[in-house]
Design an enzyme around this catalytic site. Structure first.
Site, PDB file in Angstrom:
ATOM      1  N   HIS A 399     -13.526 -13.568   6.074  1.00  0.00           N
ATOM      2  CA  HIS A 399     -13.400 -12.688   7.234  1.00  0.00           C
ATOM      3  C   HIS A 399     -12.143 -11.831   7.103  1.00  0.00           C
ATOM      4  CE1 HIS A 399     -11.858 -12.033  11.480  1.00  0.00           C
ATOM      5  NE2 HIS A 399     -13.033 -11.426  11.516  1.00  0.00           N
ATOM      6  N   HIS A 444      -6.875  -3.358  10.059  1.00  0.00           N
ATOM      7  CA  HIS A 444      -7.484  -3.867  11.278  1.00  0.00           C
ATOM      8  C   HIS A 444      -7.198  -2.870  12.398  1.00  0.00           C
ATOM      9  CE1 HIS A 444      -8.461  -7.696  13.829  1.00  0.00           C
ATOM     10  NE2 HIS A 444      -9.493  -6.914  13.644  1.00  0.00           N
TER      11      HIS A 444
END
Length: 824
Positions: A399, A444
């Site tokens: 992830h 991110h």
């Protein structure tokens, strides 16, 4: 045991020519050389570097500081690279603080799971090559301790001896021996220390010799202190010895009881061990008794091993066969096979000549990888059927692979991809956004994470993509780019991966996905092909349904055309997916949505299993896990989810389970799901206990060896108080926790002798985690080591468990257990 295993086991060519060359190069690293160190803050320093004599750590000295400082441990090094390959080098190049013509002098030492680097510039190409070759050899030698655990143990002994020898005299006085015992992680009373010191001291020429232990004597001292009474008991059990002395309760065993029977022997063929050789004087000759108790040992040298020479403490070749057949389940092993094992593992000359195996020989045999708890036939080769549709497999999945630290801040780096791929990961993730100068970036979104270019990531992936496994790798691309930069991503993917990139279906008009075998050496893109509003359901109506995705006006056809077998689509409900979605459609579920499906009433909870029969399903951590904590993967594996995405940078229980599960099937990153998850089996329900293939498991936790201190610091003056937790993970009724009592002040050779009885209803989905902890009366217990084993890969009988650190690296500590498994 098949022919490959047997060949691997009895091969006695432990030291090859290349290893001799490696040792010579490694010795050159002990000479001090000057490198220029380049730091991330933009400063450079001239430093003197050298390999410690113990060959386990690199030290350096600064220009102003005369004392040595640890740069990094060999065990922590992941790889050594030549040239300007790290982010630090690239930053210096961008700022023009270094030029390309110096690249032939540059190299980097990457350590701590590729999270940090030591970036150095050598004075000459020859010095750089020497250090790269020497460190590569040392890394390989350390990593090979799965196979040659004995060598690692001796390296560790050398290390504690060198550190205890404070004045570097080559001998230890009594005060230094006290310090050494602390390093060995054991506390003894003064009387015992004096007894062992005097027993090991065999030089009598003068007072000075009587007050010090030289290297040979220290190794004898170490052998006495680290005695394995449980192995003595085991040998006596199979050789018919019935004397009262052999029936000691292990937990009450006193080393002093066996002092009269300990003496050293040599194994001149044992080239993997560190050998301290000196001549044998008359007094030493008089106390080295042969195993039969009549003639002297047939050797003039003392090696690192010393044998137990009581005439009852060895196995004849017939008794060894009996032990291996009855306890180790080697039913077909022959006398000839046992003779080969004795020749391989017995350290004493007289033992090999008389074809008898001593306690030390048994110890070395049981430490070999073939005899440890994890079945090497399952870890060293791919044995699952790899020709079924790819939906039939669990896939090791990462992830937000680009993140090194938390989900909110920190550096995004290609090194995290390299680390994940080297541990067997087959599905990595990248969140892509528009960058400056038409250069897509990865980070991110809406956080403080530092971006990295898409180009850098895929270039880092290319050489590692198939270094561990030949089976396909998924690039999970969360696409936030505009039309133009999507085209650039497509161009870069084709340019970097070339023929490895899957750009069209293997066959037309398919109704099921191809197999991992069909897709060997292929890079698969997993992403959206169309904007959300063109799909059957708009996830904005339920933002918990799937991952955040872009909403560009158009999707670039060159990028969309690369999405072949894993097109992400929105999830509305199970019925909608089963009725309308194709086999190449893939679903992403946030953990909360997946949990809701699992928590549904029986039998509705099994709808998730049905969904995974013909579609790839990925479950990922929720947004609340900003600290990069992980979801419990076992819950989702139990329901057939192929891709359970974990934060590989988090060294937690979830990653222990991940490494444990995917150590099976040769560590290739793909595991064929058990039959209960591949069909509509009415008897299987992860919430029930009535599964028809249950097993009775009995584990006897006998002892531990060389348990580390917390964080592995041998300078720590605290002695550990170890206990063992045994935790099983699987379907609901297979999840249990057990623990042994605590042994105080002994991390060297604690004995628990604790039995655990378990009923395992679904062994195919069960993992067994062994965790060693240090009890602290004033606070929480501390982690010392762990090992996670798939139930189906456990070997029966007496087995060592080789422990790992939190990050999955092996340590020299082991547990000794007995395992018994029966059908219900």
């Amino acid at each position: 045991m098949n022919e490959i295993q047997w060949e691997r086991l009895i091969n006695t060519s432990d030291l090859q020519v290349s290893e001799i060359e490696g040792l010579n190069i490694a010795n050159q690293l002990k000479h001090r050389v000057t490198f220029i160190k380049f730091k991330s803050n933009g400063h450079t320093y001239s430093r003197i570097y050298y390999l410690a004599l113990s060959e386990d750590v690199i030290h350096y000295k600064g220009s102003r500081n005369k004392s040595k400082i640890e740069a990094c441990k060999i065990k922590d090094i992941d790889q050594v690279r030549a040239g300007f390959t790290t982010a630090i080098w690239k930053a210096y190049l961008n700022k023009r603080k270094i030029t390309r013509d110096e690249e032939n002098l540059a190299f980097s030492i990457l350590y701590d799971n590729n999270r940090h680097s030591l970036d150095l510039l050598a004075e000459t190409e020859e010095i750089r090559s020497q250090w790269i070759e020497g460190l590569t050899f040392l890394i390989r030698r350390y990593q090979s301790h799965m196979r040659t655990h004995h060598e690692i143990t001796n390296q560790w002994i050398w290390q504690v001896f060198s550190q205890a020898d404070r004045d570097q005299s080559g001998c230890l006085d009594r005060s230094e021996v006290h310090q050494l015992l602390v390093s060995l992680n054991i506390r003894l009373d003064e009387r015992s220390i004096d007894t062992y010191f005097n027993r090991a001291n065999t030089r009598t020429n003068n007072y000075e010799e009587l007050q010090h232990l030289d290297k040979d004597e220290f190794l004898t001292f170490y052998k006495i202190v680290s005695c394995r009474p449980e192995l003595i008991e085991l040998v006596c059990q199979f050789n018919g010895s019935t004397s009262q002395k052999k029936k000691k309760v292990l937990s009450d065993y006193n080393i002093l009881n066996n002092l009269a029977h300990l003496s050293p022997v040599a194994h001149p063929q044992d080239t993997s061990a560190i050998s301290f050789t000196k001549s044998v004087n008359k007094r030493r000759s008089s106390f080295i008794a042969c195993r039969r108790g009549s003639s002297l040992a047939k050797t003039e040298n003392l090696s690192t091993l010393c044998d137990v020479t009581d005439k009852n403490e060895y196995l004849s070749i017939e008794q060894l066969q009996d032990f291996l057949q009855k306890e180790q389940y080697l039913k077909s092993i022959s006398i000839a096979d046992c003779a080969k094992l004795i020749a391989k593992f017995e350290p004493s000359v007289e033992g090999r000549e008389s074809e008898e195996l001593s306690v030390d020989g048994l110890r070395l045999l049981l430490l070999h990888d073939e005899f440890c708890i994890m079945n090497p036939n399952k870890t060293s080769r791919v044995y699952h059927d790899m020709t079924r549709p790819i939906t039939d497999y669990f896939i090791a999945t990462s992830h937000n692979t680009y993140i090194r630290d938390t989900q909110i801040y920190g550096e995004c780096t290609p090194e995290t991809y390299i680390h994940a791929l080297r541990t067997g990961c087959r599905a990595v993730e990248m969140d892509c956004y528009d960058g400056y100068n038409m250069e897509p970036i990865v980070y991110h979104g809406k956080t403080l994470t530092t971006p990295i270019t898409f180009r850098e990531i895929i270039k880092a992936i290319k050489p590692e993509a198939f270094s561990v496994s030949p089976y396909p790798i998924f690039l999970n691309i969360e696409n936030h780019c505009t039309y133009e930069q999507q085209g650039i991503m497509a161009h870069l993917l084709k340019e970097v991966f070339q023929d490895h990139l899957l750009s069209k279906p293997l066959v037309e008009n398919f109704d099921k996905l191809p197999s991992p075998e069909d897709l060997k050496y292929k890079v698969l893109i997993r992403s959206r092909r169309y904007p959300k509003e063109k799909t059957a359901a708009d996830p904005k109506s339920d933002p918990s349904n799937d991952e955040t995705e872009p909403n560009p006006k158009d999707y670039h056809p060159e990028f969309s055309n690369l999405i072949i077998y894993s097109e992400i689509v929105s999830f509305k409900d199970i019925t909608h997916s089963l009725c309308t979605q194709k086999c190449f459609h893939s679903i992403s579920l946030k953990e909360s949505k997946a949990d809701a499906l699992i928590d549904a009433r029986v039998p509705d909870n099994l709808d998730l299993v049905r969904l995974t029969h013909h579609r790839l399903v990925r479950v990922y951590p929720g947004t609340k896990r900003q600290n990069s904590s992980n979801i419990d993967p076992v819950d989702y594996w139990n329901y057939g989810v192929q891709m359970v995405a974990l934060n590989y940078q988090s060294n937690d229980n979830a990653m222990h389970q991940q490494h444990g599960l995917f150590s099976d099937n040769g560590g290739c990153g793909y595991l064929l799901k058990p039959s209960c998850l591949l069909s509509d089996d009415p008897l299987f329900d992860p919430k029930a206990t009535n599964y028809k293939k249950g097993k009775y498991l009995q584990i006897r936790i006998i002892s531990g060896q060389h348990l580390p201190k917390e964080h592995g610091s041998i300078k720590d003056k605290d002695i550990v108080n170890p206990f063992v937790e045994v935790i099983t993970y699987g379907i609901r009724h297979d999840s249990t926790e057990h623990r042994t009592r605590t042994v105080h002040n002994n991390g060297l050779n604690p004995i628990w002798d604790h039995k655990i009885d378990l009923d395992i209803y679904c062994p195919e989905l069960c993992l067994v985690l062994f965790k060693v902890r240090d009890e602290d009366r004033c606070g929480a217990s501390k982690f010392l080591g762990q090992a996670c084993i798939p139930f189906t890969a456990i070997q029966l009988g007496y087995r060592h468990i080789k422990l790992k650190e939190k990050n999955g690296d092996y340590m020299c500590g082991t547990l000794f257990v007995h395992v018994k498994i029966e059908d219900f």
